[in-house]
Design an enzyme around this catalytic site. Structure first.
Site, short mmCIF file in Angstrom:
data_model
loop_
_atom_site.label_atom_id
_atom_site.label_comp_id
_atom_site.label_asym_id
_atom_site.label_seq_id
_atom_site.Cartn_x
_atom_site.Cartn_y
_atom_site.Cartn_z
N TYR A 41 0.87 -1.26 0.03
CA TYR A 41 0.05 -0.08 -0.13
C TYR A 41 0.85 1.26 -0.07
CZ TYR A 41 -4.36 2.39 0.65
OH TYR A 41 -5.45 3.45 0.35
N LYS A 96 -20.39 -20.68 -9.61
CA LYS A 96 -19.72 -20.35 -11.04
C LYS A 96 -18.26 -19.75 -10.85
CE LYS A 96 -20.51 -20.16 -15.71
NZ LYS A 96 -21.35 -21.05 -16.10
#
Length: 750
Positions: A41, A96
């Site tokens: 970060y 999925k």
């Protein structure tokens, strides 16, 4: 193959435990130190941001975009359940996403959009475009699905693919290519009848026309009959595109003389009389789910020459979308494709068809319980064929490169194929092989501790999953009450409960036990107490007399106690050659550690026996054994009396003339790390060891539990080998799934 039974309770528990849903996000970079956080970060993240802002293509290098697909739905056509809304579709979309990962190592996130307005839907998806490498649309009702997909394909620069349409079409096309080859017909000559003019049906017929089927030879039907030129009732622009000049008005009329029937409609839409009227060697793809337009049995009753495919896994030739979408996206993502075009879909279909014509690996045949070879009952590959990952994506990628859809072409296709082989977690193949062998064995599994809810849940799952019959040792009323408390009350009628009170064999068991223990201080009263009241002994006696094929126990008592009880019936001590082997699965690798159960402080002869037994387990799991005798020293240094037996054990194996690789003694890093082992070029191991034989049981136990708790490893075992019958001992902390895994292992060895 035994049919798998899935109940509502099973499915809800699966989605609830061990944590809600079906996947989680994990970091791929270190996140431990302050420096790690500064790189991940602020301030370090600013540098890739600047690079991407200057060159957007670098997003594929510095972010997960290139291997990230969005699975997006609004829930207006969920499976066969209708409009369940956005939130109601989430379990399907999560499913999925995990299929993408499981079959092609594609990362995926499900997104459910709470709108039925195509404009709002398209705007939302388009705005998210920079995040993803591709978009998979799912469970959106027609005709909106056509509008949404077409608009997004035009407005976005990444692949947009509606799987309900094109996934079915690709697999259907692959199967049809092979069916026509078997029947000696050509795509451009055959008369095709399609019943069902929804999303999947329209996509099927459009792809087949792109592959050579002639417009005038394709008759499309819907609920109002044949779609003919001039028809106005129930028409739209997508149906009109496939209207033909014909006098045919009904499905029954259209079927007469037809070569091919494609059904994406409803159960019973096709009658035996319709099939009888078709041409020679008719091809019937009855793909309605869950029940086909006509069953293969019904079709073959009137036409023995028919080639039949359905959408169901319990019939040959399953048209399963999982054969398509993971590999289409894998190939598209790997060339940073702008789209998945017709040429890429056709390449996928042809690669699938070609694969079905090749010799089928034994592991695939075993998974399906029958020998598979190209022919009328095998025109489409099976979903668990390990070759799919390195055969289909290259074909898709090449088509993308040839048609200009690729941003970054693949230079070395051979290296790409090799990389694909390495992408998939090898442990998945091993576990699939174990499950396949267990299902084929159909073992009568004895669950010794029927008073424990975990054991009962494992027994129910074992039987309902088609592995064989579960025999539960316990009191009938207690078993029933505990099943009801677990929400499995209906299973009480399915399981066979066995105990000393209802078995006709108790006297036989007692005679057998007395013959073994009479000279070890046991009198008749002791024998009765053991045989009739100790579940571990009773279960072992069942197994010894062939009243079951395998036994799983140990969930309620410590392994030392259980092993002691088993030794009253079987020869399962260290002096008898029994060994406990534990499989540790972590980070895509599997390592066997032994002995984790029987030998407290083995000598060099014992260690050699442990290695041989471990090699048996490795081969049972489909691995080529490579044994390392591990210690704190490597090849004699530092010198220690404690390490000497590990140094001598390989010489014992050499004397025994074993047929597997072995080496030692060595530290764990030398055994598992290729770079560390390069310092010892004389080592006999040609690859990292997959069996670690440790100096003592306590060190084995420490190693396994440390990996389990700190390394987040999956642990299977200890697997008991070297005993006449198949027995597996669980740990007292086992979950229902752990117990099931041990039962499956026991079934493999039965």
């Amino acid at each position: 193959m035994a049919k798998v039974k899935v109940t509502r309770e099973d499915a809800l528990a699966f989605h609830l435990e061990p944590s809600p849903g079906k996947f989680e996000i994990q970091a791929t970079v270190p996140m431990t130190t302050q420096r790690d956080l500064s790189l991940a970060y602020s301030p370090g993240v600013a540098f890739p941001c600047e690079e991407i802002a200057e060159q957007p293509e670098l997003a594929y290098d510095y972010t997960n975009k290139g291997n990230l697909v969005a699975v997006i739905s609004n829930g207006t056509a969920v499976l066969g359940l209708g409009n369940l809304g956005a939130l109601g579709s989430k379990p399907v979309m999560e499913g999925k996403s995990v299929l993408f990962k499981r079959f092609a190592d594609v990362n995926s996130i499900d997104i459910e959009l709470d709108t039925e307005d195509p404009d709002a839907f398209c705007q939302a998806v388009k705005l998210m475009g920079p995040t993803f490498g591709g978009v998979n649309l799912e469970d959106i009702k027609a005709p909106e699905c056509f509008i949404i997909e077409q608009r997004l394909k035009e407005e976005m620069d990444i692949p947009v693919f509606h799987d309900d349409q094109h996934g079915t079409a690709v697999i259907c096309a692959a199967g049809l290519l092979n069916a026509l080859q078997i029947s000696g017909k050509k795509m451009e000559d055959v008369k095709i009848v399609l019943n069902g003019a929804g999303a999947a049906g329209i996509a099927c017929i459009e792809l087949l026309k792109a592959m050579g089927a002639r417009h005038e030879n394709c008759i499309v039907c819907d609920t109002k009959g044949v779609i003919y030129q001039g028809r106005t009732e129930g028409m739209n622009q997508w149906k009109s595109a496939h209207a033909v000049n014909t006098s045919l008005r009904s499905l029954e009329e259209a079927m007469e003389g037809a070569d091919v029937f494609l059904g994406v409609s409803v159960k019973g839409a096709v009658t035996p009389e319709m099939v009888a009227s078709m041409g020679d060697n008719p091809v019937i793809f009855a793909m309605a789910n869950p029940d086909p337009e006509i069953t293969p049995e019904e079709a073959h009753d009137v036409r023995a020459d028919a080639i039949v495919a359905t959408g169901r896994s319990d019939y040959p030739n399953q048209v399963n979308n999982v054969l398509g979408f993971p590999y289409l996206f894998r190939g598209a993502l790997d060339v940073h494709a702008r789209a998945i075009n017709d040429e890429m879909k056709i390449a996928c279909a042809r690669a699938l068809a070609d694969l079905a014509r090749e010799d089928v690996p034994d592991e695939v045949a075993m998974a399906y319980g029958r020998k598979l070879s190209f022919g009328r009952d095998y025109i489409i590959p099976t979903p668990f064929d390990p070759r799919l990952i390195h055969r289909i994506p290259p074909a898709v990628a090449k088509a993308g490169m040839d048609t200009g859809a690729a941003r970054r072409p693949i230079i070395d296709m051979e290296a790409y194929e090799e990389g694909l082989k390495q992408r998939m977690d090898p442990t998945a193949s091993i576990l699939r092989g174990i499950n396949a062998r267990a299902r084929q064995a159909q073992a009568r599994m004895i669950f010794a501790e029927g008073d424990d809810p975990r054991v009962l849940r494992a027994a129910v799952t074992y039987q309902r999953s088609g592995f064989g019959k579960a025999l539960v040792v316990g009191r009938t009323d207690d078993v029933k009450a505990k099943l009801e408390a677990a929400g499995l009350g209906d299973a009480a009628r399915e399981l066979e409960v066995v105990n000393a009170a209802n078995t006709p064999h108790l006297e036989t068991y007692k005679e057998h036990l007395y013959s073994r223990l009479q000279r070890k201080g046991f009198d008749a009263q002791d024998i009765h107490r053991l045989a009739a009241r100790d579940r571990h002994v009773f279960s072992a006696l069942m197994l010894a007399h062939g009243h079951g094929d395998a036994l799983v126990t140990g969930a309620t008592r410590k392994s030392a106690h259980v092993l002691n009880r088993l030794n009253t019936v079987f020869d399962a001590s260290s002096s008898d050659g029994a060994v406990g082997v534990t499989a540790v699965l972590a980070k895509g690798k599997i390592v066997l550690i032994s002995d984790t159960l029987v030998h407290e402080w083995p000598d060099e002869e014992d260690l050699a026996t442990i290695a041989e037994r471990s090699a048996e387990v490795a081969r049972m799991l489909g691995m080529e054994p490579r044994v390392a005798f591990v210690s704190f020293s490597t090849f004699g240094y530092p010198v220690s009396e404690r390490a000497s037996k590990m140094h001598i054990a390989p010489k014992v194996l050499e004397r025994r003339g074993v047929d597997f690789e072995y080496e030692g003694e060595m530290t764990v890093d030398v055994a598992l790390n290729m770079e560390a082992r390069e310092k010892f070029p004389f080592s006999r191991l040609t690859a990292p060891a997959n069996i670690l034989v440790v100096p003592a049981r306590h060190s084995a136990s420490i190693s396994v539990k440390l990996m389990q708790e700190m390394g987040d490893a999956t642990v299977i075992g200890p697997i008991l080998v070297g005993v006449d019958k198949s027995i597996q001992i669980c740990g007292t902390g086992s979950t229902a799934n752990d117990i099931l895994n041990m039962a499956i292992l026991a079934a493999c060895k039965s």
